[in-house]
Design an enzyme around this catalytic site. Structure first.
Site, mmCIF file in Angstrom:
data_model
loop_
_atom_site.group_PDB
_atom_site.id
_atom_site.type_symbol
_atom_site.label_atom_id
_atom_site.label_comp_id
_atom_site.label_asym_id
_atom_site.label_seq_id
_atom_site.Cartn_x
_atom_site.Cartn_y
_atom_site.Cartn_z
ATOM 1 N N HIS A 71 0.824 -1.215 0.000
ATOM 2 C CA HIS A 71 0.000 0.000 0.000
ATOM 3 C C HIS A 71 0.857 1.264 0.000
ATOM 4 O O HIS A 71 0.444 2.278 0.563
ATOM 5 C CB HIS A 71 -0.979 0.021 1.187
ATOM 6 C CG HIS A 71 -2.154 -0.889 0.988
ATOM 7 N ND1 HIS A 71 -3.426 -0.445 0.771
ATOM 8 C CD2 HIS A 71 -2.222 -2.239 0.941
ATOM 9 C CE1 HIS A 71 -4.246 -1.478 0.618
ATOM 10 N NE2 HIS A 71 -3.538 -2.581 0.713
ATOM 11 N N GLY A 123 -3.463 -12.902 -3.559
ATOM 12 C CA GLY A 123 -2.564 -11.826 -3.111
ATOM 13 C C GLY A 123 -1.161 -12.006 -3.667
ATOM 14 O O GLY A 123 -0.213 -11.402 -3.181
ATOM 15 N N LEU A 124 -1.025 -12.855 -4.682
ATOM 16 C CA LEU A 124 0.297 -13.114 -5.259
ATOM 17 C C LEU A 124 0.351 -12.566 -6.681
ATOM 18 O O LEU A 124 1.163 -12.971 -7.493
ATOM 19 C CB LEU A 124 0.595 -14.620 -5.246
ATOM 20 C CG LEU A 124 0.562 -15.237 -3.847
ATOM 21 C CD1 LEU A 124 0.669 -16.752 -3.916
ATOM 22 C CD2 LEU A 124 1.696 -14.664 -2.977
ATOM 23 N N SER A 182 -3.393 -11.184 -11.261
ATOM 24 C CA SER A 182 -3.882 -10.262 -12.302
ATOM 25 C C SER A 182 -2.732 -9.715 -13.128
ATOM 26 O O SER A 182 -2.789 -9.689 -14.360
ATOM 27 C CB SER A 182 -4.619 -9.071 -11.696
ATOM 28 O OG SER A 182 -5.460 -9.468 -10.680
ATOM 29 N N ASP A 214 3.087 -4.780 -8.769
ATOM 30 C CA ASP A 214 2.896 -6.144 -9.285
ATOM 31 C C ASP A 214 3.432 -6.285 -10.709
ATOM 32 O O ASP A 214 4.115 -7.260 -11.046
ATOM 33 C CB ASP A 214 1.401 -6.502 -9.299
ATOM 34 C CG ASP A 214 0.747 -6.235 -7.965
ATOM 35 O OD1 ASP A 214 1.473 -6.159 -6.961
ATOM 36 O OD2 ASP A 214 -0.485 -6.095 -7.931
HETATM 37 C C1 GLA Z 1 -2.172 -4.628 -5.065
HETATM 38 C C2 GLA Z 1 -1.867 -3.527 -6.062
HETATM 39 C C3 GLA Z 1 -0.427 -3.072 -5.914
HETATM 40 C C4 GLA Z 1 -0.133 -2.691 -4.487
HETATM 41 C C5 GLA Z 1 -0.564 -3.814 -3.552
HETATM 42 C C6 GLA Z 1 -0.444 -3.438 -2.110
HETATM 43 O O1 GLA Z 1 -1.444 -5.786 -5.345
HETATM 44 O O2 GLA Z 1 -2.058 -3.994 -7.383
HETATM 45 O O3 GLA Z 1 -0.162 -1.999 -6.787
HETATM 46 O O4 GLA Z 1 -0.740 -1.480 -4.166
HETATM 47 O O5 GLA Z 1 -1.901 -4.194 -3.762
HETATM 48 O O6 GLA Z 1 0.874 -3.154 -1.821
#
Ligand code: GLA
Length: 454
Positions: A49, A162-163, A166, A225
């Site tokens: 974040h 969370g990995l 996307s 990401d």
């Molecule tokens: C998602 C968003 C990233 C980043 C994370 C949190 O994965 O796509 O850009 O903000 O949350 O760190």
């Protein structure tokens, strides 16, 4: 009752996955695929974040990721299907020139009516749209007139884990489109593309994938990401400075000597296009606005320390004293988001110094890194408020089983926990985790290479 082995999610054998995907492609579209492209998921040591506040992030690519098989078309049609049973709803079809940003008034969008935000196909649509945009200014990436493609997707990542599934989908797709529809790809067939892609190309493609997700999908991603998927290095953690998106690959051997990094997928999926992520981001942006900064990173000095964080918080309190809200948002919530962002930035800088060898004399580097991980989790839980019960339990359990540190990674509200632990502790940890939830899966974080043609 599952055995402990079943808990591990294997990355699979790329050649086998590729050949299975090729035969499924032939069955689906009645012709051979022209190639297969892969992009990895990611884990992040620290820096959640804060990419959209220009902070520093420390991601690594996983061996797990998304494979895209594709063949070009000349009629401008984009036909897509996924082999992931939980997402598959047959072939979706769209005219490539009808794809555009969601907000653009009067845009036809897709042929399918009422496609919901975040449908997996939008990430692929977005990648092609963003490549066309990039190619309008960058001749290497100029997309051929009338370009379309048949595409088949399979992933070894948990969806919404969370990995960064996307970004892996966007990055594998954009590589396929570069390969099949641009001068750079056509001049460098198959895996020649890997050597032809310069660091600058990769930076441009990562930025294009961010546009795909922000403008076409409508999710508030900040670039962490896509940068990890497109620019990671095997055996390294990327120190990513989101002020300019420059990266410095740092050796991670000093942490992993005698230890392992494990991503624990809680089995609770998150959806980034959901409002909660944007809500947290909006709180922190309101705090930045009150402080008079466009980017929160600029509220701290080059080498920030805890005292600098306290100083900014005092300034926030002073400015908020007479107010009832900050840009219409709850003052205390904005302050907590601010504290998360600032302390997370300090943790990232500390890790950067440790891993780049700038912090001489730190003897117990693994336990120091572990403590930073755990402090990051507490901040995600109490200040960013993006954690959830199972993630908190996984962290507590990992620490109780002797892990050096553990934290929630990714956007939160579901997803995975990163655990730093000695291999001897793993059997006890897996047994304890199985008691928390039957949906938990473990992924070995072996820092891997960036997106490539197979
Ligand atoms: C998602 C968003 C990233 C980043 C994370 C949190 O994965 O796509 O850009 O903000 O949350 O760190």
């Amino acid at each position: 009752m599952r055995t402990s082995d079943a808990v591990w999610l294997a990355p699979g054998e790329p050649q086998e996955i590729q050949s299975d995907l090729a035969s499924r492609f032939h069955e689906e579209y009645g012709r051979p695929a022209s190639g297969t492209w892969f992009a990895p998921g990611r884990a992040n040591l620290n820096g959640e974040h804060i990419d959209f506040h220009a902070g520093r992030c420390l991601p690594m690519a996983l061996a797990h990721g998304t494979y895209v098989a594709a063949a070009p078309r000349e009629d401008g049609l984009l036909r897509l299907r996924t082999l992931d049973a939980s997402l598959d709803d047959g072939v979706t079809t769209v005219f490539a020139d009808q794809i555009g940003p969601r907000a653009q008034a009067g845009f036809a969008g897709t042929i399918e009516e009422d496609e919901p935000t975040g449908h997996w196909s939008q990430y692929v649509h977005g990648a092609l749209w963003a490549l066309r945009e990039l190619g309008a200014a960058q001749p290497d990436f100029h997309v051929t007139e009338g370009f379309g493609a048949d595409v088949l997707v399979v992933s070894t990542l948990p969806i919404g884990g969370g990995l960064s599934s996307s970004a892996a989908l966007e990055c594998a797709s954009i590589l396929a489109f570069v390969a099949l529809g641009t001068p750079l790809g056509l001049a460098n067939p198959l895996d020649d593309l890997n050597a032809a892609l310069t660091r600058e190309h990769r930076k441009q493609l990562a930025a294009a994938c961010v546009r795909a997700e922000v403008e076409v999908v409508g999710a508030g991603t900040g670039g962490l990401d896509q940068t990890a998927a497109m620019r990671a290095r095997a055996g390294k953690v990327l120190s990513l400075d989101c002020r300019d998106f420059n990266v410095q690959p740092l050796d991670i051997g000093c942490i992993l000597r005698g230890y392992r990094l494990i991503a624990v997928d809680t089995g609770q999926a998150h959806r980034l296009a959901d409002g909660q992520f944007s809500d947290r981001r909006a709180d922190a942006e309101a705090a930045a606005q009150l402080l008079g900064f466009d980017r929160l990173r600029d509220a701290l000095p080059e080498k920030p320390r805890k005292a600098d964080v306290l100083h900014v918080l005092e300034e926030f309190d002073r400015l908020a004293e007479q107010l009832e809200s900050v840009a219409g948002r709850d003052i205390e919530a904005c302050r907590r988001r601010l504290r998360h962002a600032l302390t997370e930035m300090v943790r990232s800088e500390k890790l950067h110094h440790l891993l780049s060898g700038e912090a001489y004399g730190v003897r117990h580097i693994t336990s120091t890194v572990g403590d930073i991980l755990t402090a990051g989790h507490m901040s995600m839980r109490d200040d960013a408020e993006v954690s959830f019960t199972v993630a908190d339990l996984v962290v507590e359990t990992a620490l109780a089983q002797g892990a050096e540190g553990a934290r929630l990674i990714g956007g939160g509200f579901g997803g995975s926990v990163l655990v730093l632990i000695a291999p001897a502790g793993l059997p006890r940890l897996t047994a304890a985790l199985e008691k928390i939830s039957r949906n938990i899966r473990l992924i070995d974080v072996a820092p891997s290479a960036a997106a490539h043609a197979l």
